[in-house]
Design a protein around this motif. Structure first.
Motif, PDB file in Angstrom:
ATOM      1  N   LEU A 193       0.846  -1.191   0.000  1.00 24.84           N
ATOM      2  CA  LEU A 193       0.000   0.000   0.000  1.00 24.84           C
ATOM      3  C   LEU A 193       0.885   1.245   0.000  1.00 24.84           C
ATOM      4  CD1 LEU A 193      -2.615  -1.015   2.731  1.00 24.84           C
ATOM      5  CD2 LEU A 193      -2.783  -1.360   0.268  1.00 24.84           C
ATOM      6  N   GLU A 194       0.249   2.408  -0.148  1.00 32.69           N
ATOM      7  CA  GLU A 194       0.979   3.671  -0.075  1.00 32.69           C
ATOM      8  C   GLU A 194       1.722   3.762   1.256  1.00 32.69           C
ATOM      9  OE1 GLU A 194       0.082   8.491  -0.525  1.00 32.69           O
ATOM     10  OE2 GLU A 194      -1.553   7.024  -0.619  1.00 32.69           O
ATOM     11  N   GLU A 195       2.932   4.319   1.208  1.00 29.64           N
ATOM     12  CA  GLU A 195       3.766   4.403   2.402  1.00 29.64           C
ATOM     13  C   GLU A 195       3.144   5.333   3.450  1.00 29.64           C
ATOM     14  OE1 GLU A 195       6.403   2.700   3.185  1.00 29.64           O
ATOM     15  OE2 GLU A 195       6.521   1.626   1.283  1.00 29.64           O
ATOM     16  N   PRO A 196       3.523   5.175   4.734  1.00 30.98           N
ATOM     17  CA  PRO A 196       2.967   6.047   5.771  1.00 30.98           C
ATOM     18  C   PRO A 196       3.423   7.491   5.618  1.00 30.98           C
ATOM     19  CG  PRO A 196       4.706   4.646   6.664  1.00 30.98           C
ATOM     20  CD  PRO A 196       4.437   4.154   5.269  1.00 30.98           C
ATOM     21  N   LEU A 241     -10.463  -1.516   3.673  1.00 30.09           N
ATOM     22  CA  LEU A 241      -9.412  -0.871   2.877  1.00 30.09           C
ATOM     23  C   LEU A 241      -9.876   0.531   2.521  1.00 30.09           C
ATOM     24  CD1 LEU A 241      -6.753  -0.898   1.201  1.00 30.09           C
ATOM     25  CD2 LEU A 241      -8.127  -1.741  -0.723  1.00 30.09           C
ATOM     26  N   CYS A 274      -0.277   5.755   9.326  1.00 34.43           N
ATOM     27  CA  CYS A 274      -0.953   5.412   8.071  1.00 34.43           C
ATOM     28  C   CYS A 274      -2.102   6.385   7.806  1.00 34.43           C
ATOM     29  CB  CYS A 274      -1.460   3.970   8.129  1.00 34.43           C
ATOM     30  SG  CYS A 274      -0.145   2.741   8.280  1.00 34.43           S
ATOM     31  N   THR A 312      -8.581   4.039   0.493  1.00 36.93           N
ATOM     32  CA  THR A 312      -7.566   4.644  -0.373  1.00 36.93           C
ATOM     33  C   THR A 312      -7.945   6.087  -0.662  1.00 36.93           C
ATOM     34  OG1 THR A 312      -8.583   4.060  -2.519  1.00 36.93           O
ATOM     35  CG2 THR A 312      -7.233   2.387  -1.445  1.00 36.93           C
ATOM     36  N   ASP A 370      -3.461   5.697   2.296  1.00 41.54           N
ATOM     37  CA  ASP A 370      -4.066   4.383   2.045  1.00 41.54           C
ATOM     38  C   ASP A 370      -3.716   3.445   3.204  1.00 41.54           C
ATOM     39  OD1 ASP A 370      -4.582   5.658  -0.287  1.00 41.54           O
ATOM     40  OD2 ASP A 370      -3.376   4.355  -1.571  1.00 41.54           O
ATOM     41  N   HIS A 371      -4.697   2.711   3.690  1.00 38.55           N
ATOM     42  CA  HIS A 371      -4.402   1.791   4.789  1.00 38.55           C
ATOM     43  C   HIS A 371      -5.435   0.670   4.844  1.00 38.55           C
ATOM     44  CE1 HIS A 371      -7.102   4.837   6.612  1.00 38.55           C
ATOM     45  NE2 HIS A 371      -7.621   3.798   7.263  1.00 38.55           N
ATOM     46  N   SER A 408      -3.976  -1.412  12.155  1.00 39.67           N
ATOM     47  CA  SER A 408      -4.078  -0.641  10.917  1.00 39.67           C
ATOM     48  C   SER A 408      -2.696  -0.616  10.285  1.00 39.67           C
ATOM     49  CB  SER A 408      -4.571   0.780  11.211  1.00 39.67           C
ATOM     50  OG  SER A 408      -4.696   1.517  10.010  1.00 39.67           O
ATOM     51  N   TRP A 409      -2.617  -0.906   8.975  1.00 43.15           N
ATOM     52  CA  TRP A 409      -1.326  -1.101   8.327  1.00 43.15           C
ATOM     53  C   TRP A 409      -1.268  -0.391   6.977  1.00 43.15           C
ATOM     54  CZ3 TRP A 409      -4.593  -5.104   9.875  1.00 43.15           C
ATOM     55  CH2 TRP A 409      -4.290  -5.675  11.120  1.00 43.15           C
ATOM     56  N   CYS A 410      -0.058  -0.066   6.560  1.00 42.65           N
ATOM     57  CA  CYS A 410       0.203   0.505   5.237  1.00 42.65           C
ATOM     58  C   CYS A 410       1.631   0.150   4.855  1.00 42.65           C
ATOM     59  CB  CYS A 410      -0.031   2.023   5.229  1.00 42.65           C
ATOM     60  SG  CYS A 410       0.972   2.919   6.450  1.00 42.65           S
TER      61      CYS A 410
END
Length: 540
Positions: A304-307, A355, A314, A357, A317-318, A334-336
């Protein structure tokens, strides 16, 4: 452009001839940015023939937080069954994002009215080197309620939300899924004039199941989450001549952006994976298993897009996991970025993945696998295994579908539980040496096979007899666990005291390990006998 070309363009048109069947020009420039609250645009030369070999791009941008209603007054393009020659494309956002494509159109049937899910709409007109027609004429307007919504996800609000909605308004939206899918509608805010049977101001939802079909909602209580029976869901908002409210805000999800999984295990991924996911979407995936199960999710891939480079959070996008069926449930994580997180497990039988975005920068997305973890109380002594599973968790499986080592060692039904108690010299149990430690190993089978389809889950049951420590590890079907297939995944979670008591109930079903007591008794007896012998020798 017409102003710039001036009389030269008029002269060229005159030389080409007049009339509706005039020869089309080639390569005329067109398109632009439309930022007024409303306006009209059309194909080059409309209502005359549009030029050959032309690409036009219009970007409609209104105030952020608003939506755009796009309607067509006239439409006539060269026909092709897949619109592969001349065509018009409409995007819910930027034109480069194929995931936001609302549709491609050609022929003489005009596109339906479209309402965007945000404040940007792109329209692309393309013509090839052969055959021209009259083209199209279209208009747009900001903040008009109602229309056809066909994106993977979007936001629905009452007019002028979050300010009070106007009086005497009637809005009608049709949310249409792409392909044979369903539509999910989730209300996040709701305040509409209250009345008995909602006869004044109300929101009505059509196309849902059971009592939700045609149900009217009003007041300050949010309607329940609604899922369509078919591929369409209609939402109607109506206000009368007085008394208003803040209105409502709802998210809709459709197609591959809204799925509910009920199988005991499975896999799914972000839209268009492993290609780039679309911009500006919000997707829901719900895993709903029978009561008693817990859901364990394994992240096979994450891109996904970086933090945020300043906060390292994040913010863009996460992917988020919730310990339940809604975003109001406790957040599991929650992750990215590109680092796959560790597996997560729910507290109960439902887990939600969301998700989100934004409008820029995409990645490959994600791929996950999940399995329903059967809560079990596994223990061992120096001589045997004891396995206890609540029968309601595996309903409607029979006890013979749960066995250790072989079908000859099937579970017994004791009260409301399936129980297996097996000595180490039975049920395919064997002794192994792992990490310089003696381990007793067997395999627990749970057979979910049905309708001619084999589906047997295998768990390796391990015991360290000296410490009397037991554990359970997933074995079968590990190919669907991707990078987790290299090692058996530890599935047994330490059960809480309440869970153990709930499993055991009023019946004592696990045999007490008496080996240590017997050993200590023999030692004490030997010591006593030795003391007696010493006393007798001294008296002699």
């Amino acid at each position: 452009m017409l102003v710039e070309l001036g009389s030269h363009l008029l002269l060229a048109v005159a030389l080409l001839g007049a009339g509706p069947r005039a020869h089309a020009m080639k390569g005329v420039k067109c398109g632009g940015i439309l930022s007024a609250p409303s306006g009209n645009f059309s194909s080059p030369n409309f209502p005359r023939l549009y030029p050959y070999d032309t690409e036009c791009s219009w970007l409609i941008v209104v105030a952020e937080g608003s939506s755009v209603l796009l309607t067509f007054h006239a439409f006539e393009l060269e026909y092709h069954d897949t619109c592969g020659f001349d065509f018009l494309e409409i995007y819910n956002g930027a034109s480069g994002d194929k995931g936001s494509l609302l549709g491609r159109f050609c022929g003489q049937v005009p596109p339906p009215p479209f309402t965007s899910s945000w404040h940007v709409v792109s329209v692309i007109f393309h013509s090839d080197k052969h055959v021209a027609s009259r083209g199209f004429s279209a208009g747009y307007q900001k903040d008009v309620c109602g229309g056809v919504l066909t994106g993977l996800s979007g936001v629905l609000t009452s007019p002028e939300y979050p300010n009070n909605y106007p009086n005497d308004v009637e809005c009608r939206w049709v949310i249409r899924a792409i392909g044979p899918a369903t539509v999910k509608l989730v209300f996040v805010d709701f305040q509409v004039e209250a009345s008995e049977q909602c006869t004044y101001d109300y929101v009505a939802v059509l196309g849902g199941p059971g009592p939700a079909h045609g149900q009217h909602y009003c007041g300050a209580t949010r309607p329940p989450t609604l899922v369509s029976l078919g591929r369409e869901l209609q939402v109607v908002f109506k206000s009368d001549f007085n008394i208003g409210g803040r209105g409502f805000k709802a998210h809709y999800f459709s197609g591959e952006c809204q799925e509910v999984y009920v199988a005991v295990r499975g896999n799914f991924s972000s839209p268009q994976y492993p290609s780039s996911y679309p911009n500006n979407i919000r997707c829901h995936w719900t895993i709903r298993l029978p009561p008693g199960y817990r859901v364990k999710v394994f992240f096979l891939d994450l891109d996904l897009e970086e933090p945020n480079s300043l906060t390292r959070t994040c913010d863009f996008d996460h992917l988020a996991a919730f310990d339940g069926a809604s975003e109001e449930a406790p957040l599991l994580g929650s992750w990215c970025g590109r680092h796959s997180p560790l597996p997560v497990i729910s507290s109960y039988n439902q887990l939600l993945l969301v998700l989100h975005t934004d409008r820029s920068t995409t990645g490959r997305g994600f791929s996950v696998a999940y399995i329903g973890v059967v809560p079990m109380n596994v223990s061992c002594s120096r001589t045997d295994f004891q396995i206890l599973i609540a029968a309601q968790v595996l309903a409607p499986l029979e006890r013979t579908k749960v066995y250790l080592g072989s079908r000859n060692c099937a579970a017994q039904e004791v009260g409301s539980n399936f129980r297996i108690q097996a000595r180490f010299d039975t049920c395919g149990t064997e002794s192994q040496r792992r990490n310089n430690t003696s381990v007793i190993v067997s395999v627990l089978y749970i057979d979910f096979s049905a309708a001619g389809r084999e589906d047997i889950h295998e768990y390796e049951v391990r015991c360290k007899p000296r410490r009397k420590e037991a554990s359970v590890h997933l074995l079968s079907g590990s190919n669907w666990l991707g990078p987790y297939a290299a090692t058996a995944e530890h599935l047994q979670e330490a059960p809480s005291r309440d869970e153990v008591e709930a499993l055991e109930g009023p019946v004592t079903v696990v045999a007490q390990d008496t080996s240590d007591i017997v050993f200590l008794g023999l030692c004490i007896l030997a010591g006593v006998l030795m003391l007696v012998a010493i006393v007798v020798l001294m008296l002699l």
